[in-house]
Each structure stands twice: as structure tokens, then as C-alpha cells.
Design an enzyme around this catalytic site. Structure first.
Site, short mmCIF file in Angstrom:
data_model
loop_
_atom_site.label_atom_id
_atom_site.label_comp_id
_atom_site.label_asym_id
_atom_site.label_seq_id
_atom_site.Cartn_x
_atom_site.Cartn_y
_atom_site.Cartn_z
N ASP A 3 -4.99 3.42 -4.74
CA ASP A 3 -5.12 3.99 -3.40
C ASP A 3 -6.33 4.93 -3.33
O ASP A 3 -6.38 5.93 -4.05
CB ASP A 3 -3.85 4.75 -3.03
CG ASP A 3 -3.73 5.01 -1.54
OD1 ASP A 3 -4.76 5.02 -0.84
OD2 ASP A 3 -2.59 5.20 -1.07
N MET B 199 3.21 13.71 -15.77
CA MET B 199 4.20 14.79 -15.80
C MET B 199 3.55 16.01 -16.45
O MET B 199 3.07 15.94 -17.58
CB MET B 199 5.43 14.36 -16.62
CG MET B 199 6.51 15.42 -16.67
SD MET B 199 7.87 14.97 -17.77
CE MET B 199 8.62 13.62 -16.88
N ASN C 291 4.01 9.75 -19.62
CA ASN C 291 4.39 9.10 -18.37
C ASN C 291 3.25 9.13 -17.36
O ASN C 291 2.49 10.10 -17.28
CB ASN C 291 5.60 9.81 -17.76
CG ASN C 291 6.77 9.85 -18.69
OD1 ASN C 291 7.25 8.82 -19.12
ND2 ASN C 291 7.21 11.05 -19.04
N HIS D 52 0.84 -1.20 0.00
CA HIS D 52 0.00 0.00 0.00
C HIS D 52 0.87 1.25 0.00
O HIS D 52 1.76 1.40 0.82
CB HIS D 52 -0.92 -0.01 1.22
CG HIS D 52 -1.83 1.16 1.29
ND1 HIS D 52 -2.24 1.70 2.47
CD2 HIS D 52 -2.41 1.90 0.32
CE1 HIS D 52 -3.05 2.72 2.24
NE2 HIS D 52 -3.15 2.86 0.94
N ASP E 195 7.04 6.58 -20.75
CA ASP E 195 7.00 6.65 -22.21
C ASP E 195 8.39 6.45 -22.78
O ASP E 195 9.38 6.34 -22.05
CB ASP E 195 6.33 7.94 -22.68
CG ASP E 195 7.10 9.22 -22.38
OD1 ASP E 195 8.34 9.17 -22.25
OD2 ASP E 195 6.46 10.28 -22.28
N TYR F 203 10.60 13.35 -12.02
CA TYR F 203 11.79 12.50 -12.06
C TYR F 203 12.22 12.09 -10.65
O TYR F 203 12.57 10.92 -10.42
CB TYR F 203 12.96 13.22 -12.75
CG TYR F 203 12.79 13.46 -14.23
CD1 TYR F 203 12.17 12.53 -15.06
CD2 TYR F 203 13.27 14.62 -14.82
CE1 TYR F 203 12.03 12.74 -16.42
CE2 TYR F 203 13.14 14.85 -16.18
CZ TYR F 203 12.51 13.91 -16.97
OH TYR F 203 12.38 14.13 -18.31
#
Length: 152
Positions: A67, A77, A138, A22, A30, A118
Site C-alpha cells: 500500500d 511488534m 513478526n 486493497h 515468528d 495482537y
């Protein structure tokens, strides 16, 4: 092969999904994402280079609970300022929202600044390097819990 497991879920990915706990995060990267560099910081590297993120996401959502205790269990992103100014479109985000909705998650996508994305990816449990060619494709998923009555 196993019954009920989508064929595009590799044995390595299946093991990672099962090992995650969890709050652990999974990055679907990508084809422009620096997956190898990010994985040097700790996340498990998984290759899915021939697959697009939408098809992989659809399969993952059949197995991975998201979640429900966070504002958004899925993050993308965010566009850099120059791309915002030129109004770059990100149609893949609509595809993600639709797949998430089909899986029972109607929450919005969290938008994370590029370098913060990142850094967050470096703390993820795993990074899946895909062949997704969409710009800003992404996606980070946060694993949820399975309640006893949901186990079938």
C-alpha cells in the site's frame, strides 16, 4: 508448479494473496507468535513452519503490491519496555527493511505495541505461522493496488 511463482509460495498462500484486497493485512508470524489463538478470531491460518520470514518475505514481495497510500505498509511488534531498557537488538528488522527497499518500498517500519499488535493481527486477512526464530520477528504487510499499467 507455476511459472514465475516462487516455489516456497504454497497453493494456499497463493490463493490468499490473490483473494486479499486493497488494505487487507497479512501477518508473517515468528515461531513464538500465538498464531492458532489469533486465528480463532477470524484470520485464515497458513502453515509455513519450516521457513524463515526473510525468505518468505522475499517471495511474497514478488507477488504482493504494498500500500503506497499509508505512512508505512509494513509493521513490526515493538519491543516491550524491559527489552528496550536492556537494548535488545533486532537485526531481522534491518533484513526486512532491505528486502522492502529491494521491492521498491523505502518507507520505515511501523512499530506497534505488543498487545496492539495482537489485536491488529486478529483483524488481518491471514496469519502465516513460520519457523522464524528471531525475537520480535513478526511482520504485518498491508496490501496495495496494482495499476493497469503495472499488470504484466
Amino acid at each position: 508448479m507455476l511459472k514465475g511463482i516462487p516455489a516456497i509460495i504454497s497453493p494456499q498462500l497463493l490463493a490468499v494473496l490473490a483473494e486479499m484486497g486493497h488494505g487487507d493485512e497479512l501477518v508473517l508470524a515468528d515461531s513464538n507468535f500465538p498464531a492458532f489463538s489469533v486465528c480463532r478470531c477470524g484470520p485464515t491460518y497458513i502453515s509455513a513452519c519450516g521457513l524463515g520470514i526473510p525468505q518468505l518475505l522475499k517471495a511474497i514481495l514478488q507477488l504482493l503490491p504494498l500500500d503506497i497510500y499509508v505512512e508505512s505498509p509494513a509493521a513490526v511488534m515493538d519491543l516491550v519496555e524491559d527489552d528496550k531498557k536492556r537494548k535488545l537488538q533486532t537485526p531481522v528488522w534491518d533484513t526486512y527493511l532491505e528486502l522492502l527497499k529491494d521491492a521498491g518500498c523505502a518507507k520505515p517500519l511501523e512499530k506497534v505495541e505488543r498487545f496492539a499488535f495482537y489485536e491488529r493481527a486478529k483483524k488481518a486477512y491471514a496469519v502465516i505461522a513460520t519457523g522464524e526464530t528471531s525475537l520480535y520477528g513478526n511482520l504485518i504487510l498491508k496490501k496495495g493496488v496494482i495499476c493497469p499499467d503495472d499488470q504484466t
